[in-house]
Structure formats: structure tokens, C-alpha cells
Design an enzyme around this catalytic site. Structure first.
Site, PDB file in Angstrom:
ATOM      1  N   ASN A   9       0.872  -1.183   0.000  1.00  0.00           N
ATOM      2  CA  ASN A   9       0.000   0.000   0.000  1.00  0.00           C
ATOM      3  C   ASN A   9       0.907   1.231   0.000  1.00  0.00           C
ATOM      4  O   ASN A   9       1.490   1.577   1.025  1.00  0.00           O
ATOM      5  CB  ASN A   9      -0.884  -0.027   1.264  1.00  0.00           C
ATOM      6  CG  ASN A   9      -1.685   1.252   1.428  1.00  0.00           C
ATOM      7  OD1 ASN A   9      -1.819   2.048   0.498  1.00  0.00           O
ATOM      8  ND2 ASN A   9      -2.234   1.452   2.618  1.00  0.00           N
ATOM      9  N   LYS A  11       0.123   4.277  -0.308  1.00  0.00           N
ATOM     10  CA  LYS A  11      -0.501   5.496   0.246  1.00  0.00           C
ATOM     11  C   LYS A  11      -0.205   6.685  -0.690  1.00  0.00           C
ATOM     12  O   LYS A  11      -0.134   6.491  -1.900  1.00  0.00           O
ATOM     13  CB  LYS A  11      -0.011   5.754   1.668  1.00  0.00           C
ATOM     14  CG  LYS A  11      -0.119   4.501   2.549  1.00  0.00           C
ATOM     15  CD  LYS A  11       0.151   4.772   3.983  1.00  0.00           C
ATOM     16  CE  LYS A  11       0.161   3.461   4.741  1.00  0.00           C
ATOM     17  NZ  LYS A  11       0.264   3.621   6.171  1.00  0.00           N
ATOM     18  N   HIS A  97      -9.309   1.214   5.561  1.00  0.00           N
ATOM     19  CA  HIS A  97      -7.991   1.486   6.155  1.00  0.00           C
ATOM     20  C   HIS A  97      -8.155   2.485   7.297  1.00  0.00           C
ATOM     21  O   HIS A  97      -8.947   3.420   7.211  1.00  0.00           O
ATOM     22  CB  HIS A  97      -7.036   2.029   5.075  1.00  0.00           C
ATOM     23  CG  HIS A  97      -5.614   2.006   5.546  1.00  0.00           C
ATOM     24  ND1 HIS A  97      -5.113   2.961   6.400  1.00  0.00           N
ATOM     25  CD2 HIS A  97      -4.595   1.140   5.306  1.00  0.00           C
ATOM     26  CE1 HIS A  97      -3.848   2.672   6.659  1.00  0.00           C
ATOM     27  NE2 HIS A  97      -3.507   1.570   6.011  1.00  0.00           N
ATOM     28  N   GLU A  99      -6.466   4.907   8.231  1.00  0.00           N
ATOM     29  CA  GLU A  99      -6.250   6.329   7.891  1.00  0.00           C
ATOM     30  C   GLU A  99      -7.521   6.932   7.295  1.00  0.00           C
ATOM     31  O   GLU A  99      -7.841   8.091   7.537  1.00  0.00           O
ATOM     32  CB  GLU A  99      -5.056   6.465   6.931  1.00  0.00           C
ATOM     33  CG  GLU A  99      -3.740   6.212   7.655  1.00  0.00           C
ATOM     34  CD  GLU A  99      -2.640   5.620   6.802  1.00  0.00           C
ATOM     35  OE1 GLU A  99      -2.736   5.668   5.563  1.00  0.00           O
ATOM     36  OE2 GLU A  99      -1.678   5.089   7.389  1.00  0.00           O
ATOM     37  N   GLU A 167      -5.014  -4.952  10.979  1.00  0.00           N
ATOM     38  CA  GLU A 167      -3.978  -3.935  11.117  1.00  0.00           C
ATOM     39  C   GLU A 167      -4.155  -3.191  12.439  1.00  0.00           C
ATOM     40  O   GLU A 167      -4.951  -2.237  12.519  1.00  0.00           O
ATOM     41  CB  GLU A 167      -4.076  -2.928   9.972  1.00  0.00           C
ATOM     42  CG  GLU A 167      -3.942  -3.551   8.601  1.00  0.00           C
ATOM     43  CD  GLU A 167      -3.396  -2.544   7.598  1.00  0.00           C
ATOM     44  OE1 GLU A 167      -2.328  -2.799   7.062  1.00  0.00           O
ATOM     45  OE2 GLU A 167      -4.041  -1.497   7.388  1.00  0.00           O
ATOM     46  N   GLY A 173       2.855   2.261  10.668  1.00  0.00           N
ATOM     47  CA  GLY A 173       3.780   3.371  10.438  1.00  0.00           C
ATOM     48  C   GLY A 173       4.533   3.811  11.692  1.00  0.00           C
ATOM     49  O   GLY A 173       5.161   4.863  11.700  1.00  0.00           O
ATOM     50  N   SER A 213       3.827  -2.176  10.288  1.00  0.00           N
ATOM     51  CA  SER A 213       5.295  -2.195  10.368  1.00  0.00           C
ATOM     52  C   SER A 213       5.900  -3.559  10.001  1.00  0.00           C
ATOM     53  O   SER A 213       6.873  -4.005  10.595  1.00  0.00           O
ATOM     54  CB  SER A 213       5.772  -1.748  11.755  1.00  0.00           C
ATOM     55  OG  SER A 213       5.342  -0.429  12.002  1.00  0.00           O
TER      56      SER A 213
HETATM   57  C1  PEP Z   1      -0.607   0.142   6.210  1.00  0.00           C
HETATM   58  O1  PEP Z   1      -0.738   1.329   6.028  1.00  0.00           O
HETATM   59  O2  PEP Z   1      -1.489  -0.617   5.804  1.00  0.00           O
HETATM   60  C2  PEP Z   1       0.582  -0.335   6.912  1.00  0.00           C
HETATM   61  C3  PEP Z   1       0.546  -1.532   7.417  1.00  0.00           C
HETATM   62  O3  PEP Z   1       1.643   0.544   7.002  1.00  0.00           O
HETATM   63  P1  PEP Z   1       3.097   0.206   7.608  1.00  0.00           P
HETATM   64  O4  PEP Z   1       3.561  -1.088   6.998  1.00  0.00           O
HETATM   65  O5  PEP Z   1       3.946   1.365   7.200  1.00  0.00           O
HETATM   66  O6  PEP Z   1       2.936   0.095   9.102  1.00  0.00           O
END
Ligand code: PEP
Length: 253
Positions: A9, A11, A97, A99, A167, A173, A213
Site C-alpha cells: 500500500n 498510500k 484502512h 487512515e 492492522e 507506520g 510495520s
Molecule cells: C498500512 O498502512 O497498511 C501499513 C501496514 O503501514 P506500515 O507497513 O507502514 O505500518
């Protein structure tokens, strides 16, 4: 047998040229890898979906969108419909998601409407669910996950056409990863929910990804858990060598 999915992803990252270079390098790297039951997905910004689809045609990865509107069409300036994604032959689309839930106030009801629009257009939703740090500390993680499943999948028929991504928001992040045991506990809760609400077959066939992460250093331990079927990867998916390494690890397992 369910698929292992390694999905990136991006973003709101990368210029057109950076996207182009990444996708060509990924294609070259994938030429050297026998993917077997591993599927690779890239979710670029919508502006690059056409570029990515063109490159993917002759390569071994699939494309997903990062968002879709919950309406069929009409006066929604700046938005993209499921029918438009379908007309570009996209296979996947991320919905729910954290965000988007946080910055664009997306509710489970809206996410459910988006999911149904995707299904009407034969696109597989990657439905993201997860708890905040506060909710985990309050001991209500499981309630949150079950409520998001109930809301997001309300009235949805599943037959090999939904991917779920767990998640934990506190791990996105932040560099903090859920331990493999923490992740496995929630993945197994999700699989049991699928069995109770659908069937054993559906629960066994649905891929449940972990996101938060994930990186080359922790991908092996996470993917070794029995109910973790891949990753939705943010930061580490922006670097083609890190992303390719994670694909290689998934293939080796
Ligand atoms: C995400 O945004 O779906 C995500 C898992 O980001 P990151 O791997 O940077 O934590």
C-alpha cells in the site's frame, strides 16, 4: 487452499517517475521468483493505476486501488467508482484502512456500502480492521474486531471474494509490530468468526493478512503463524528491494 498475499500500500507516495522505475524493477525481480501460491499486489495512488495496470499485464503482480466511492456514479468531484476500477481490470481495492476511518470519518456502514459496490463490479475488497492502542489497553480489542467484522461484512455473501487485513492501528507506520502471538490471536478470532457466520470452507479459504510495520526483518516470524496469510505493507513496500525480499521470504515458507 488459501493464497498467501503480499500487498504493498503505497498510500500518498512516489512521483510518476519513481512509480515507473519501481514497477519495472519489481517486474524484473519477479521474473527470477517462482511465486507458486504467493500472490503479489501493488496498490499505487489512483493517478498511477493505468501505468501500473499496463506494466502488470506482462508481469507477475496484480493491481489494487487504495479507495473507492460508496456511490455508483454521479456528482462526487474527485471520487472514483467501483465501475471505473472494474473498467481498468483491477483485481483488488483496499477499504476500511484506519487512515480513511480516522481522517475521512469512514464508518463501518460506509465501508460496507463500498464493499458491496466492489462486489457488484467483481473486485475483491481488502477489508482492513484493527484496534487503537487505547482500545487494546482497555482490553476491548476483540470486541472492536468483531464489531468491525459485523459492520463491514453485514449482508455480504463471501465466496473466495474477500480478503481481510488485521492492522492494529498502534503498529501502522510506528515501527512497533504486533508480536506474532498477538497477531495470531486476532487472526484466529477472525477465522472463527468466518466459520460461525459463513462456513468452515469459507473460513479456510479466506486470506487474512497482517499489517503494521511489517518488514524483511519480521516477515518470516509473522508469516509462520498458522492464520497469517500474508501482509498489507505500507512503509516497506516503497523500497523495491525490501518488498522483493519479503516476497522471497513468503515463497520460501
Ligand atoms: C498500512 O498502512 O497498511 C501499513 C501496514 O503501514 P506500515 O507497513 O507502514 O505500518
Amino acid at each position: 487452499m488459501r493464497k498467501t498475499i503480499i500487498a504493498g500500500n503505497w498510500k500518498m507516495n512516489k512521483t510518476f517517475l519513481e512509480a515507473d522505475i519501481f514497477l519495472f524493477e519489481l517486474s524484473e525481480n519477479l521474473e527470477k521468483i517462482e511465486l507458486g501460491t504467493v500472490e503479489v499486489v501493488i496498490c499505487p495512488p489512483s493517478l498511477y493505476l493505468e501505468l501500473a495496470s499496463d506494466i502488470a499485464t506482462d508481469s507477475k503482480f496484480h493491481i489494487g486501488a487504495q479507495n473507492v466511492n460508496d456511490n455508483a456514479d454521479g456528482a462526487f468531484t474527485g471520487e472514483i467508482s467501483a465501475a471505473m476500477l472494474h473498467s481498468m481490470d483491477l483485481k483488488y481495492c483496499i477499504i476500511g484502512h484506519s487512515e480513511r476511518r480516522k481522517y475521512y470519518s469512514e464508518s463501518d456502514e460506509m465501508i460496507n456500502a463500498k464493499l458491496k459496490k466492489l462486489h457488484e463490479n467483481e473486485i475483491i475488497p481488502i477489508l482492513c480492521i484493527g484496534e487503537t492502542l487505547e482500545q487494546r489497553e482497555q482490553g476491548i480489542t476483540k470486541d472492536i474486531i468483531l464489531a468491525q467484522l459485523d459492520g463491514g461484512l453485514n449482508g455480504v455473501e463471501i465466496e473466495d471474494n474477500v480478503v481481510i487485513a488485521y492492522e492494529p492501528i498502534w503498529a501502522i507506520g510506528t515501527g512497533k509490530t504486533a508480536t506474532p502471538q498477538q497477531a495470531q490471536e486476532i487472526h484466529s478470532l477472525i477465522r472463527n468468526w468466518l466459520e460461525e457466520n459463513y462456513s468452515k470452507d469459507i473460513s479456510e479459504e479466506t486470506s487474512i493478512l497482517y499489517g503494521g510495520s511489517m518488514k524483511p526483518e519480521n516477515v518470516k516470524e509473522l508469516l509462520s503463524q498458522s492464520d497469517i496469510d500474508g501482509g498489507l505493507i505500507g512503509g516497506a513496500s516503497l523500497d523495491v528491494s525490501k518488498f522483493s525480499k519479503m516476497i522471497e521470504t513468503a515463497v520460501e515458507l
